[in-house]
Write a protein that holds these residues in place. Structure first.
Motif, PDB file in Angstrom:
ATOM      1  N   ILE A  38     -46.671 -23.531  25.680  1.00 46.46           N
ATOM      2  CA  ILE A  38     -45.067 -23.900  25.551  1.00 46.46           C
ATOM      3  C   ILE A  38     -44.267 -22.729  25.365  1.00 46.46           C
ATOM      4  O   ILE A  38     -43.193 -22.403  25.931  1.00 46.46           O
ATOM      5  CB  ILE A  38     -45.048 -25.038  24.374  1.00 46.46           C
ATOM      6  CG1 ILE A  38     -45.733 -26.275  24.901  1.00 46.46           C
ATOM      7  CG2 ILE A  38     -43.421 -25.154  24.280  1.00 46.46           C
ATOM      8  CD1 ILE A  38     -44.970 -27.236  25.970  1.00 46.46           C
ATOM      9  N   LEU A  39     -44.698 -21.789  24.662  1.00 45.84           N
ATOM     10  CA  LEU A  39     -44.089 -20.734  24.387  1.00 45.84           C
ATOM     11  C   LEU A  39     -43.906 -19.697  25.541  1.00 45.84           C
ATOM     12  O   LEU A  39     -42.845 -19.350  25.986  1.00 45.84           O
ATOM     13  CB  LEU A  39     -44.693 -19.843  23.301  1.00 45.84           C
ATOM     14  CG  LEU A  39     -44.334 -20.406  21.759  1.00 45.84           C
ATOM     15  CD1 LEU A  39     -45.068 -19.555  20.641  1.00 45.84           C
ATOM     16  CD2 LEU A  39     -42.946 -20.496  21.374  1.00 45.84           C
ATOM     17  N   THR A  40     -44.851 -19.547  26.255  1.00 43.85           N
ATOM     18  CA  THR A  40     -44.789 -18.771  27.415  1.00 43.85           C
ATOM     19  C   THR A  40     -43.981 -19.454  28.589  1.00 43.85           C
ATOM     20  O   THR A  40     -43.670 -18.897  29.400  1.00 43.85           O
ATOM     21  CB  THR A  40     -46.360 -18.609  27.993  1.00 43.85           C
ATOM     22  OG1 THR A  40     -46.668 -19.741  28.235  1.00 43.85           O
ATOM     23  CG2 THR A  40     -47.168 -17.687  27.040  1.00 43.85           C
ATOM     24  N   SER A  41     -43.647 -20.911  28.414  1.00 37.27           N
ATOM     25  CA  SER A  41     -43.166 -21.433  29.297  1.00 37.27           C
ATOM     26  C   SER A  41     -41.896 -21.561  29.149  1.00 37.27           C
ATOM     27  O   SER A  41     -40.582 -21.919  29.869  1.00 37.27           O
ATOM     28  CB  SER A  41     -43.530 -22.898  29.527  1.00 37.27           C
ATOM     29  OG  SER A  41     -44.720 -23.210  30.041  1.00 37.27           O
ATOM     30  N   LEU A  42     -41.049 -20.999  27.740  1.00 37.89           N
ATOM     31  CA  LEU A  42     -39.703 -21.190  27.317  1.00 37.89           C
ATOM     32  C   LEU A  42     -38.911 -20.348  28.208  1.00 37.89           C
ATOM     33  O   LEU A  42     -37.660 -20.707  28.655  1.00 37.89           O
ATOM     34  CB  LEU A  42     -39.621 -20.757  25.897  1.00 37.89           C
ATOM     35  CG  LEU A  42     -39.926 -21.762  24.962  1.00 37.89           C
ATOM     36  CD1 LEU A  42     -39.724 -21.281  23.383  1.00 37.89           C
ATOM     37  CD2 LEU A  42     -39.089 -23.108  25.210  1.00 37.89           C
ATOM     38  N   CYS A  46     -35.747 -22.162  29.883  1.00 35.07           N
ATOM     39  CA  CYS A  46     -34.150 -21.606  29.780  1.00 35.07           C
ATOM     40  C   CYS A  46     -33.587 -21.087  31.074  1.00 35.07           C
ATOM     41  O   CYS A  46     -32.166 -21.450  31.478  1.00 35.07           O
ATOM     42  CB  CYS A  46     -34.416 -20.246  28.703  1.00 35.07           C
ATOM     43  SG  CYS A  46     -34.881 -20.783  27.155  1.00 35.07           S
ATOM     44  N   PHE A  47     -34.152 -20.466  31.745  1.00 40.08           N
ATOM     45  CA  PHE A  47     -33.539 -20.156  33.049  1.00 40.08           C
ATOM     46  C   PHE A  47     -33.268 -21.308  34.029  1.00 40.08           C
ATOM     47  O   PHE A  47     -32.257 -21.518  34.782  1.00 40.08           O
ATOM     48  CB  PHE A  47     -34.629 -19.026  33.915  1.00 40.08           C
ATOM     49  CG  PHE A  47     -33.689 -18.510  35.269  1.00 40.08           C
ATOM     50  CD1 PHE A  47     -32.951 -17.494  35.330  1.00 40.08           C
ATOM     51  CD2 PHE A  47     -34.221 -19.438  36.455  1.00 40.08           C
ATOM     52  CE1 PHE A  47     -32.252 -17.420  36.273  1.00 40.08           C
ATOM     53  CE2 PHE A  47     -33.727 -19.012  37.674  1.00 40.08           C
ATOM     54  CZ  PHE A  47     -32.541 -17.852  37.482  1.00 40.08           C
ATOM     55  N   LEU A  48     -34.135 -22.283  34.000  1.00 39.70           N
ATOM     56  CA  LEU A  48     -33.979 -23.563  34.663  1.00 39.70           C
ATOM     57  C   LEU A  48     -32.784 -24.287  34.187  1.00 39.70           C
ATOM     58  O   LEU A  48     -32.068 -24.908  35.171  1.00 39.70           O
ATOM     59  CB  LEU A  48     -35.204 -24.426  34.555  1.00 39.70           C
ATOM     60  CG  LEU A  48     -36.242 -24.366  35.667  1.00 39.70           C
ATOM     61  CD1 LEU A  48     -37.528 -24.972  35.624  1.00 39.70           C
ATOM     62  CD2 LEU A  48     -35.557 -24.779  36.941  1.00 39.70           C
ATOM     63  N   GLU A 110     -41.994 -18.682  36.980  1.00 39.12           N
ATOM     64  CA  GLU A 110     -42.827 -19.876  37.324  1.00 39.12           C
ATOM     65  C   GLU A 110     -44.320 -19.094  37.609  1.00 39.12           C
ATOM     66  O   GLU A 110     -45.167 -19.709  37.259  1.00 39.12           O
ATOM     67  CB  GLU A 110     -42.344 -20.734  38.463  1.00 39.12           C
ATOM     68  CG  GLU A 110     -43.487 -21.909  38.760  1.00 39.12           C
ATOM     69  CD  GLU A 110     -42.825 -22.846  39.678  1.00 39.12           C
ATOM     70  OE1 GLU A 110     -43.474 -23.769  39.864  1.00 39.12           O
ATOM     71  OE2 GLU A 110     -41.662 -22.487  40.485  1.00 39.12           O
ATOM     72  N   LEU A 111     -44.348 -18.081  38.257  1.00 37.16           N
ATOM     73  CA  LEU A 111     -45.494 -17.429  38.700  1.00 37.16           C
ATOM     74  C   LEU A 111     -46.094 -16.808  37.426  1.00 37.16           C
ATOM     75  O   LEU A 111     -47.530 -17.230  37.147  1.00 37.16           O
ATOM     76  CB  LEU A 111     -45.436 -16.396  39.854  1.00 37.16           C
ATOM     77  CG  LEU A 111     -46.621 -15.493  40.098  1.00 37.16           C
ATOM     78  CD1 LEU A 111     -47.564 -16.636  40.652  1.00 37.16           C
ATOM     79  CD2 LEU A 111     -46.211 -14.276  40.961  1.00 37.16           C
ATOM     80  N   SER A 112     -45.680 -16.207  36.802  1.00 33.60           N
ATOM     81  CA  SER A 112     -46.050 -15.726  35.225  1.00 33.60           C
ATOM     82  C   SER A 112     -46.499 -17.049  34.475  1.00 33.60           C
ATOM     83  O   SER A 112     -47.632 -16.910  33.746  1.00 33.60           O
ATOM     84  CB  SER A 112     -44.875 -15.118  34.537  1.00 33.60           C
ATOM     85  OG  SER A 112     -44.086 -15.834  33.997  1.00 33.60           O
ATOM     86  N   THR A 113     -45.839 -18.111  34.270  1.00 28.30           N
ATOM     87  CA  THR A 113     -46.477 -19.259  33.650  1.00 28.30           C
ATOM     88  C   THR A 113     -47.905 -19.756  34.421  1.00 28.30           C
ATOM     89  O   THR A 113     -48.496 -20.162  33.805  1.00 28.30           O
ATOM     90  CB  THR A 113     -45.161 -20.280  33.679  1.00 28.30           C
ATOM     91  OG1 THR A 113     -44.358 -19.780  33.256  1.00 28.30           O
ATOM     92  CG2 THR A 113     -45.999 -21.591  32.996  1.00 28.30           C
ATOM     93  N   VAL A 114     -47.705 -19.659  35.718  1.00 24.96           N
ATOM     94  CA  VAL A 114     -48.790 -20.377  36.211  1.00 24.96           C
ATOM     95  C   VAL A 114     -50.234 -19.535  36.258  1.00 24.96           C
ATOM     96  O   VAL A 114     -51.266 -19.822  35.825  1.00 24.96           O
ATOM     97  CB  VAL A 114     -48.652 -20.466  37.993  1.00 24.96           C
ATOM     98  CG1 VAL A 114     -49.935 -20.685  38.612  1.00 24.96           C
ATOM     99  CG2 VAL A 114     -47.622 -21.368  38.394  1.00 24.96           C
ATOM    100  N   ASN A 261     -44.679 -28.830  32.811  1.00 27.42           N
ATOM    101  CA  ASN A 261     -45.234 -27.728  33.592  1.00 27.42           C
ATOM    102  C   ASN A 261     -46.573 -27.386  33.184  1.00 27.42           C
ATOM    103  O   ASN A 261     -47.483 -27.228  34.230  1.00 27.42           O
ATOM    104  CB  ASN A 261     -44.245 -26.843  33.551  1.00 27.42           C
ATOM    105  CG  ASN A 261     -44.620 -25.668  34.588  1.00 27.42           C
ATOM    106  OD1 ASN A 261     -44.554 -25.617  35.680  1.00 27.42           O
ATOM    107  ND2 ASN A 261     -44.701 -24.441  33.767  1.00 27.42           N
ATOM    108  N   VAL A 262     -46.997 -27.317  31.978  1.00 30.23           N
ATOM    109  CA  VAL A 262     -48.269 -27.104  31.517  1.00 30.23           C
ATOM    110  C   VAL A 262     -49.222 -28.171  31.791  1.00 30.23           C
ATOM    111  O   VAL A 262     -50.351 -27.632  32.390  1.00 30.23           O
ATOM    112  CB  VAL A 262     -48.297 -26.942  29.979  1.00 30.23           C
ATOM    113  CG1 VAL A 262     -49.691 -26.843  29.404  1.00 30.23           C
ATOM    114  CG2 VAL A 262     -47.233 -25.845  29.356  1.00 30.23           C
TER     115      VAL A 262
END
Length: 295
Positions: A38-42, A46-48, A110-114, A261-262
């Motif tokens: 969740i933290l890595t998706s923040l 925020c950008f979205l 998004e790629l970094s989250t993936v 997303n996760v």
């Protein structure tokens, strides 16, 4: 392949809702995984928020152009050309701005989250490591070759998905602009409705393939066209499962973005491993031999 040697799963026959259930269990069972992902998706979330505000403002402006009278029957056929002229003249900068935001920062975030979610999900699911410490999660090995390959695959993903999505938007806009008169509603609803549904199903089916190719690049290092070819091969016979999964996340991901997303990428990882497991099992059956399957 690497995963054939490292991933030891049972030959389970998972349907779409089974995959979703397992993804939810994996995402919620390990508190450290839940908090870390969740933290890595923040940053992406925020950008979205910013991107959606810009997009909504732009769409409101476009909708004002589309609100035109249809009293004259002949005027219906003039509207698309007049609308295009106004949009090209007044909103070119807006299109460019949105395009750059989508292609660069949004894509990279998004790629970094993936990369993070898929790598951890595969360890928790296929290596039977349901519990991981934050220290273990922070020590994710960074393979430069694999990172480069995943980035290349993501560029293919971006081009294909953008073109398909623009096609759907074009169809919906054409119906709204050209055929929104009352006398056209029934006839063109019968034509455009099924066409849009068919195209949406195709888009969702290909989305499952595109997502699978990213999972393959992250976990195996295969990238580009080869990753797409493998994703198509492994998902053969499982198209409807992919469509159902993508449809669920298509409707759900926006409202619960960080968590959604996760869960989406955990589900994509499980879906890919199960598809590969089925494909390898089928291949072994055709050879008349027994052996271990992926995953």
């Amino acid at each position: 392949m690497e995963m054939e040697n490292n991933l030891m799963m049972k030959n389970q026959k998972l349907e779409a809702f089974d995959i979703l259930r397992k993804a939810l269990v994996i995402s919620a069972r390990n508190t450290n995984f839940f908090i870390f992902t969740i933290l890595t998706s923040l940053p992406l979330f925020c950008f979205l928020v910013y991107y959606e505000s810009v997009l909504q403002k732009f769409l409101v402006q476009i909708s004002e152009i589309l609100k035109q009278p249809l009293d004259d029957l002949d005027y219906v056929w003039i509207i698309p050309f007049d609308t295009t002229r106004k949009m090209n003249k007044e909103y070119t900068d807006g299109f460019i701005h949105l395009g750059l935001l989508y292609l660069v920062p949004l894509h990279l975030l998004e790629l970094s989250t993936v990369l993070v979610v898929v790598d951890l999900a595969s360890k928790m699911y296929t290596e039977e490591r349901p519990l991981m410490t934050l220290k273990e999660m922070l020590h994710i090995p960074l393979d430069k070759t694999r990172l480069k390959g995943t980035f290349i695959t993501s560029l293919y993903f971006l081009v294909f998905s953008t073109c398909a999505l623009l096609g759907l938007i074009w169809l919906a806009t054409t119906y709204f602009v050209v055929f929104k008169g009352a006398m056209y509603d029934l006839f063109f609803a019968v034509w455009c409705g099924p066409s849009f549904a068919a195209l949406l199903a195709i888009y969702l089916a290909w989305s499952a393939v595109w997502n699978g190719s990213l999972v393959i690049s992250v976990l195996e290092g295969t990238y580009g066209i080869k990753a797409f070819a493998l994703a198509i091969y492994f998902s053969s016979g499982s198209e409807w499962r992919g469509i159902l999964l993508m449809l669920m996340f298509f409707a759900w991901e926006i409202s619960l973005f960080c968590f959604g997303n996760v869960v989406k990428w955990v589900a994509c990882t499980i879906y890919f491993c199960d598809c590969k497991n089925r494909a390898l099992e089928k291949r072994l059956m055709m050879k008349g031999t027994t052996g271990e399957s992926c995953g």
